[in-house]
Design a protein around this motif. Structure first.
Motif, PDB file in Angstrom:
ATOM      1  N   PHE A   7       0.868  -1.127  -0.053  1.00  0.00           N
ATOM      2  CA  PHE A   7      -0.120   0.091   0.030  1.00  0.00           C
ATOM      3  C   PHE A   7       0.878   1.383  -0.225  1.00  0.00           C
ATOM      4  N   LEU A   8       0.665   2.112  -0.846  1.00  0.00           N
ATOM      5  CA  LEU A   8       1.285   3.466  -1.042  1.00  0.00           C
ATOM      6  C   LEU A   8       0.530   4.603  -0.534  1.00  0.00           C
ATOM      7  N   ALA A   9       0.536   5.136   0.629  1.00  0.00           N
ATOM      8  CA  ALA A   9      -0.297   6.057   1.240  1.00  0.00           C
ATOM      9  C   ALA A   9      -0.342   7.584   0.558  1.00  0.00           C
ATOM     10  N   ASP A  10       0.779   7.732  -0.152  1.00  0.00           N
ATOM     11  CA  ASP A  10       0.767   9.152  -0.755  1.00  0.00           C
ATOM     12  C   ASP A  10       1.608   9.092  -1.708  1.00  0.00           C
ATOM     13  N   ASP A  11       2.121  10.241  -2.296  1.00  0.00           N
ATOM     14  CA  ASP A  11       3.284  10.459  -3.333  1.00  0.00           C
ATOM     15  C   ASP A  11       4.582  10.268  -2.787  1.00  0.00           C
ATOM     16  N   ALA A  12       4.794  10.570  -1.574  1.00  0.00           N
ATOM     17  CA  ALA A  12       6.084   9.994  -0.840  1.00  0.00           C
ATOM     18  C   ALA A  12       6.272   8.606  -0.910  1.00  0.00           C
ATOM     19  N   ALA A  13       5.536   8.004  -0.468  1.00  0.00           N
ATOM     20  CA  ALA A  13       5.371   6.673  -0.529  1.00  0.00           C
ATOM     21  C   ALA A  13       5.496   6.028  -1.695  1.00  0.00           C
ATOM     22  N   THR A  14       4.958   6.410  -2.817  1.00  0.00           N
ATOM     23  CA  THR A  14       5.302   6.090  -4.225  1.00  0.00           C
ATOM     24  C   THR A  14       6.723   6.219  -4.425  1.00  0.00           C
ATOM     25  N   ALA A  15       7.077   7.458  -4.266  1.00  0.00           N
ATOM     26  CA  ALA A  15       8.644   7.972  -4.634  1.00  0.00           C
ATOM     27  C   ALA A  15       9.398   6.704  -3.929  1.00  0.00           C
ATOM     28  N   GLN A  16       9.460   6.718  -2.680  1.00  0.00           N
ATOM     29  CA  GLN A  16      10.041   5.695  -1.844  1.00  0.00           C
ATOM     30  C   GLN A  16      10.038   4.266  -2.548  1.00  0.00           C
ATOM     31  N   PHE A  17       8.843   3.768  -3.095  1.00  0.00           N
ATOM     32  CA  PHE A  17       8.535   2.451  -3.240  1.00  0.00           C
ATOM     33  C   PHE A  17       9.343   2.549  -4.751  1.00  0.00           C
ATOM     34  N   GLY A  18       9.397   3.444  -5.632  1.00  0.00           N
ATOM     35  CA  GLY A  18       9.938   3.478  -6.889  1.00  0.00           C
ATOM     36  C   GLY A  18      11.833   3.342  -6.473  1.00  0.00           C
ATOM     37  N   ALA A  19      12.159   4.043  -5.636  1.00  0.00           N
ATOM     38  CA  ALA A  19      13.675   4.277  -5.449  1.00  0.00           C
ATOM     39  C   ALA A  19      14.145   2.799  -4.860  1.00  0.00           C
ATOM     40  N   GLU A  20      13.293   2.018  -4.149  1.00  0.00           N
ATOM     41  CA  GLU A  20      13.407   0.777  -3.763  1.00  0.00           C
ATOM     42  C   GLU A  20      13.601  -0.263  -4.712  1.00  0.00           C
ATOM     43  N   PRO A 129      -7.568   2.324  -4.370  1.00  0.00           N
ATOM     44  CA  PRO A 129      -8.459   1.524  -3.511  1.00  0.00           C
ATOM     45  C   PRO A 129      -9.806   2.447  -3.276  1.00  0.00           C
ATOM     46  N   PRO A 130     -10.865   1.608  -3.020  1.00  0.00           N
ATOM     47  CA  PRO A 130     -12.198   2.227  -2.815  1.00  0.00           C
ATOM     48  C   PRO A 130     -11.957   3.404  -1.824  1.00  0.00           C
ATOM     49  N   GLY A 131     -12.558   4.907  -2.043  1.00  0.00           N
ATOM     50  CA  GLY A 131     -12.341   5.914  -1.379  1.00  0.00           C
ATOM     51  C   GLY A 131     -11.233   6.866  -1.969  1.00  0.00           C
ATOM     52  N   GLY A 132     -10.282   6.160  -2.764  1.00  0.00           N
ATOM     53  CA  GLY A 132      -9.311   7.027  -3.807  1.00  0.00           C
ATOM     54  C   GLY A 132      -8.128   7.601  -2.848  1.00  0.00           C
ATOM     55  N   ALA A 133      -8.123   7.098  -1.539  1.00  0.00           N
ATOM     56  CA  ALA A 133      -6.857   7.490  -0.976  1.00  0.00           C
ATOM     57  C   ALA A 133      -5.824   6.568  -1.156  1.00  0.00           C
ATOM     58  N   GLY A 134      -4.675   7.060  -1.534  1.00  0.00           N
ATOM     59  CA  GLY A 134      -3.302   5.988  -1.659  1.00  0.00           C
ATOM     60  C   GLY A 134      -3.291   5.255  -2.873  1.00  0.00           C
ATOM     61  N   ARG A 135      -2.553   4.279  -3.194  1.00  0.00           N
ATOM     62  CA  ARG A 135      -2.743   3.257  -4.049  1.00  0.00           C
ATOM     63  C   ARG A 135      -2.253   1.999  -3.499  1.00  0.00           C
ATOM     64  N   LEU A 136      -2.704   0.923  -4.174  1.00  0.00           N
ATOM     65  CA  LEU A 136      -2.184  -0.411  -4.101  1.00  0.00           C
ATOM     66  C   LEU A 136      -1.221  -0.858  -5.221  1.00  0.00           C
ATOM     67  N   ALA A 137      -0.052  -1.228  -4.730  1.00  0.00           N
ATOM     68  CA  ALA A 137       0.983  -1.542  -5.852  1.00  0.00           C
ATOM     69  C   ALA A 137       0.977  -3.266  -5.725  1.00  0.00           C
ATOM     70  N   ARG A 138       0.710  -3.838  -6.981  1.00  0.00           N
ATOM     71  CA  ARG A 138       0.805  -5.357  -6.983  1.00  0.00           C
ATOM     72  C   ARG A 138       1.832  -5.628  -7.885  1.00  0.00           C
ATOM     73  N   MET A 139       2.975  -6.506  -7.507  1.00  0.00           N
ATOM     74  CA  MET A 139       4.073  -6.573  -8.302  1.00  0.00           C
ATOM     75  C   MET A 139       3.989  -8.305  -8.752  1.00  0.00           C
ATOM     76  N   ARG A 140       4.571  -8.541  -9.965  1.00  0.00           N
ATOM     77  CA  ARG A 140       4.365 -10.085 -10.250  1.00  0.00           C
ATOM     78  C   ARG A 140       5.879 -10.173 -11.056  1.00  0.00           C
ATOM     79  N   ARG A 141       6.588 -10.925 -10.887  1.00  0.00           N
ATOM     80  CA  ARG A 141       7.800 -11.457 -11.368  1.00  0.00           C
ATOM     81  C   ARG A 141       7.685 -12.778 -12.182  1.00  0.00           C
TER      82      ARG A 141
END
Length: 141
Positions: A7-20, A129-141
């Motif tokens: 779960f990515l709560a906001d833009d900062a979480a998305t940026a951190q996820f992208g960096a990782e 997600p429902p309500g529009g807050a944040g994003r759910l990232a699903r990864m598949r390798r």
């Protein structure tokens, strides 16, 4: 095949996820960034590219109209493509998107070109997600 969710709560979480995520990518990987319009695909690509380039201020425009944006990074070439406006799947050959076996390729709307989907090594789907807050990232390798 491995799958994971985050779960990515906001833009900062998305940026951190992208960096990782960037730190796990290897030359030759093709990453499909999936999700509806506004789901955060370009924001995630931007974070990945800035990390690979080791430049947090790097200008990373959306490739919506150019279709593909190339970057030279310390980790090798990176290509960021947005196939949303692709008129025909055959155009991918002309773009040279899969020509460099050393490039890390980030592709938005990869489903517009079957040959790109066949080359994908990692899929990252972003869902609101429902309500529009944040994003759910699903990864598949």
């Amino acid at each position: 095949m491995t799958r994971s969710e985050r779960f990515l709560a906001d833009d900062a979480a998305t940026a951190q996820f992208g960096a990782e995520l960037a730190l796990t990518l290897k030359p030759g990987e093709v990453v499909s960034l999936e999700g509806d319009l506004g789901a955060g695909k370009t924001a995630l690509a931007r974070a990945i590219i800035r990390t690979l380039a080791d430049d947090p201020a790097l200008e990373v425009p959306s490739p919506t109209f150019a279709l593909i944006q190339p970057y030279e990074t310390p980790r090798g070439p990176v290509l960021h493509a947005d196939l949303y406006r692709l008129a025909d799947a055959g155009e991918v050959e002309e773009l040279g998107l899969l020509d460099d076996p050393e490039a890390i390729v980030l592709v938005e709307w990869a489903d517009r070109a079957p040959q790109v989907l066949d080359a994908v090594t990692l899929s990252v789907a972003l869902d609101m997600p429902p309500g529009g807050a944040g994003r759910l990232a699903r990864m598949r390798r």
